[in-house]
Design an enzyme around this catalytic site. Structure first.
Site, mmCIF file in Angstrom:
data_model
loop_
_atom_site.group_PDB
_atom_site.id
_atom_site.type_symbol
_atom_site.label_atom_id
_atom_site.label_comp_id
_atom_site.label_asym_id
_atom_site.label_seq_id
_atom_site.Cartn_x
_atom_site.Cartn_y
_atom_site.Cartn_z
ATOM 1 N N HIS A 19 55.793 13.203 45.399
ATOM 2 C CA HIS A 19 56.576 13.497 46.671
ATOM 3 C C HIS A 19 55.502 14.329 47.591
ATOM 4 C CE1 HIS A 19 59.553 14.684 43.293
ATOM 5 N NE2 HIS A 19 60.334 13.560 44.177
ATOM 6 N N LYS A 43 72.432 13.601 38.503
ATOM 7 C CA LYS A 43 71.262 14.303 37.756
ATOM 8 C C LYS A 43 72.001 15.760 37.347
ATOM 9 C CE LYS A 43 67.525 12.177 39.903
ATOM 10 N NZ LYS A 43 66.382 12.078 40.773
ATOM 11 N N ARG A 92 58.932 3.658 45.035
ATOM 12 C CA ARG A 92 57.898 3.457 44.285
ATOM 13 C C ARG A 92 57.660 1.810 43.709
ATOM 14 N NH1 ARG A 92 59.730 8.179 40.488
ATOM 15 N NH2 ARG A 92 61.810 7.079 41.190
ATOM 16 N N SER A 130 59.516 13.004 38.559
ATOM 17 C CA SER A 130 59.783 14.438 37.767
ATOM 18 C C SER A 130 60.308 14.306 36.278
ATOM 19 C CB SER A 130 60.892 15.108 38.606
ATOM 20 O OG SER A 130 60.528 14.983 39.967
HETATM 21 O O1 PNS Z 1 65.555 12.879 44.367
HETATM 22 P P1 PNS Z 1 66.735 12.125 44.390
HETATM 23 O O2 PNS Z 1 67.500 12.520 43.160
HETATM 24 O O3 PNS Z 1 66.542 10.520 44.312
HETATM 25 O O4 PNS Z 1 67.456 12.619 45.772
HETATM 26 C C1 PNS Z 1 68.638 11.886 45.960
HETATM 27 C C2 PNS Z 1 69.560 12.708 46.929
HETATM 28 C C3 PNS Z 1 69.704 14.082 46.557
HETATM 29 C C4 PNS Z 1 68.686 12.555 48.465
HETATM 30 C C5 PNS Z 1 70.839 12.020 47.264
HETATM 31 O O5 PNS Z 1 71.474 12.311 46.069
HETATM 32 C C6 PNS Z 1 71.553 12.862 48.315
HETATM 33 O O6 PNS Z 1 71.464 12.385 49.394
HETATM 34 N N1 PNS Z 1 72.402 14.005 47.880
HETATM 35 C C7 PNS Z 1 73.151 14.460 48.960
HETATM 36 C C8 PNS Z 1 74.609 14.163 48.729
HETATM 37 C C9 PNS Z 1 75.019 12.944 49.792
HETATM 38 O O7 PNS Z 1 74.834 12.782 51.013
HETATM 39 N N2 PNS Z 1 75.499 11.760 49.088
HETATM 40 C C10 PNS Z 1 75.590 10.659 49.797
HETATM 41 C C11 PNS Z 1 74.432 9.637 49.879
HETATM 42 S S1 PNS Z 1 74.764 8.170 50.305
#
Ligand code: PNS
Length: 162
Positions: A19, A43, A92, A130
């Site tokens: 990150h 998650k 990745r 992570s």
């Molecule tokens: O590190 P991650 O878990 O891959 O991050 C994913 C994250 C938190 C960026 C994604 O789940 C997100 O954008 N969550 C916020 C809610 C949202 O906007 N959801 C619609 C995305 S299309």
């Protein structure tokens, strides 16, 4: 001229050197980066939002144009609120791509003003995640090559076997 603001969103449960690499490269491309700890509905989290933010702050304290925040809502709304022009995501492997592509298109529909920018991970971080870090530390393994030194103690405190 307006500041070019980009958002680096993620779970950051916990932030890794992968990150940090993406954040510092993004910081060279934009005037300001906001790293935001968000919620991924898929998650379950080990660290609280406050703990995640604190670890991001400690890890990015020497990058001048980085700010850290948390937000429990839609990324597209957050980007609009902050006047961001871009969302930065690290890729990745091809396995990341399908899901990230779907999110990028959804975010574009929800907020047409913001572009998703994908940065390829550096080769040494291809395998890093992570969840791997948490698995290794909970089984007594050494994670010092995987996480910023500033947060090693925080992770060990929470997860190393008693
Ligand atoms: O590190 P991650 O878990 O891959 O991050 C994913 C994250 C938190 C960026 C994604 O789940 C997100 O954008 N969550 C916020 C809610 C949202 O906007 N959801 C619609 C995305 S299309």
């Amino acid at each position: 001229m307006n500041k070019r603001i980009a958002i680096c969103p993620g779970s950051f449960d916990c932030i890794t050197l992968g990150h940090l690499d993406i954040i510092s490269r993004a910081a060279n491309m934009f005037d300001e980066i906001i790293v935001v700890a968000m919620n991924n509905v898929k998650k379950e989290y080990t660290f609280t939002p406050e703990e995640r933010v604190e670890m991001i702050k400690k890890s990015t304290s020497d990058i001048k144009n980085v700010r850290v925040d948390m937000y429990d809502g839609l990324l597209a709304d957050y980007a609009a609120k902050k006047g961001a022009c871009a969302i930065i995501k690290g890729l990745r492997a091809m396995s990341d791509f399908e899901y990230e592509f779907q999110m990028a298109l959804t975010n574009k529909k929800l907020n047409p003003k913001v572009e998703t920018v994908f940065l390829t991970t550096s080769a040494q971080n291809m395998y890093l995640s992570s969840s791997m870090v948490k698995q290794i530390v909970s089984m007594g393994g050494d994670i010092s090559d995987f996480v910023p030194p500033a947060i090693l103690g925080d992770i060990l405190k929470k997860l190393s076997p008693k």
